[in-house]
Motif scaffolding. Structure first.
Motif, mmCIF file in Angstrom:
data_model
loop_
_atom_site.group_PDB
_atom_site.id
_atom_site.type_symbol
_atom_site.label_atom_id
_atom_site.label_comp_id
_atom_site.label_asym_id
_atom_site.label_seq_id
_atom_site.Cartn_x
_atom_site.Cartn_y
_atom_site.Cartn_z
ATOM 1 N N GLN A 219 -5.092 -3.225 -7.997
ATOM 2 C CA GLN A 219 -6.239 -2.839 -7.161
ATOM 3 C C GLN A 219 -6.421 -3.774 -6.018
ATOM 4 N N LYS B 102 -9.566 8.837 -9.146
ATOM 5 C CA LYS B 102 -8.813 7.593 -9.343
ATOM 6 C C LYS B 102 -7.865 7.688 -10.537
ATOM 7 N N LYS C 199 -5.994 4.293 -6.222
ATOM 8 C CA LYS C 199 -7.177 4.028 -5.412
ATOM 9 C C LYS C 199 -7.904 5.313 -5.044
ATOM 10 N N SER C 200 -7.144 6.381 -4.736
ATOM 11 C CA SER C 200 -7.773 7.648 -4.362
ATOM 12 C C SER C 200 -6.780 8.800 -4.472
ATOM 13 N N GLU D 75 0.893 -1.163 0.000
ATOM 14 C CA GLU D 75 0.000 0.000 0.000
ATOM 15 C C GLU D 75 0.925 1.205 0.000
ATOM 16 N N ARG E 142 -3.221 7.489 -3.014
ATOM 17 C CA ARG E 142 -3.050 6.122 -2.535
ATOM 18 C C ARG E 142 -3.122 5.153 -3.710
ATOM 19 N N TYR E 143 -2.168 4.217 -3.714
ATOM 20 C CA TYR E 143 -2.148 3.196 -4.763
ATOM 21 C C TYR E 143 -1.458 1.955 -4.242
ATOM 22 N N ARG E 144 -1.526 0.876 -5.007
ATOM 23 C CA ARG E 144 -0.910 -0.390 -4.615
ATOM 24 C C ARG E 144 -0.051 -0.921 -5.752
ATOM 25 N N SER F 242 0.488 -0.708 -11.268
ATOM 26 C CA SER F 242 -0.500 -0.452 -10.233
ATOM 27 C C SER F 242 -1.474 -1.619 -10.171
#
Length: 148
Positions: A148, A100, A106-107, A63, A135-137, A146
């Motif tokens: 989700q 997004k 994510k945000s 994260e 925020r991303y993963r 990236s």
């Protein structure tokens, strides 16, 4: 491939260009002296990022939360604060409409806005600093993709 953080900066720049701020020059980072003589200048950079393991496993996902800083510079007279608010409005509309970034993250959300109006001459220089958290993963071994 490019790191997702770079993809995010590039997405911010593309959105700012599409926001159609008249005469604005969008720059990736401050490399030279900033002089908004021909119109607003907006700098985009990512000063910090934090990450944490989001699940256990052999190759864990991360994260990530990157700070994206936007600095806008304008020259003007008595309405210079209005010029800064025009920049803020265009930026907030652009990122509020697509938090997004087209599915890349994510945000995205605004965490602070600061303004500084300097000088007392006819052509005062002012700036606005807007800080966004994104925020991303990613997988820990694939920072260019990236997830989700």
């Amino acid at each position: 491939m490019t790191h997702v953080r770079q993809q995010i900066r590039e997405a911010f720049i593309a959105k700012l260009i599409a926001a159609a701020m008249p005469g604005a020059e969008i720059m990736k980072a401050r490399t030279l002296k900033v002089d908004p003589v021909n119109g607003p200048i907006i700098l985009v950079f990512a000063p910090t990022e934090t990450s944490d393991v989001s699940a256990m496993g052999k190759i864990p996902p991360l994260e990530r939360e990157v700070s994206i800083s936007l600095e806008g510079y304008v020259k003007g007279g008595v309405d210079i604060e209005d010029d800064l608010d025009d920049i803020a409005e265009a930026v907030e509309q652009a990122f509020g409409a697509d938090p997004k970034l087209g599915g890349l993250v994510k945000s995205t959300f605004l965490v602070s806005t600061n303004m500084d109006i300097g000088g007392g001459s006819e052509q005062r220089v002012a700036n606005i600093q807007m800080a966004y958290k994104v925020r991303y993963r990613t997988m820990s071994h694939e920072p260019s993709t990236s997830i989700q």
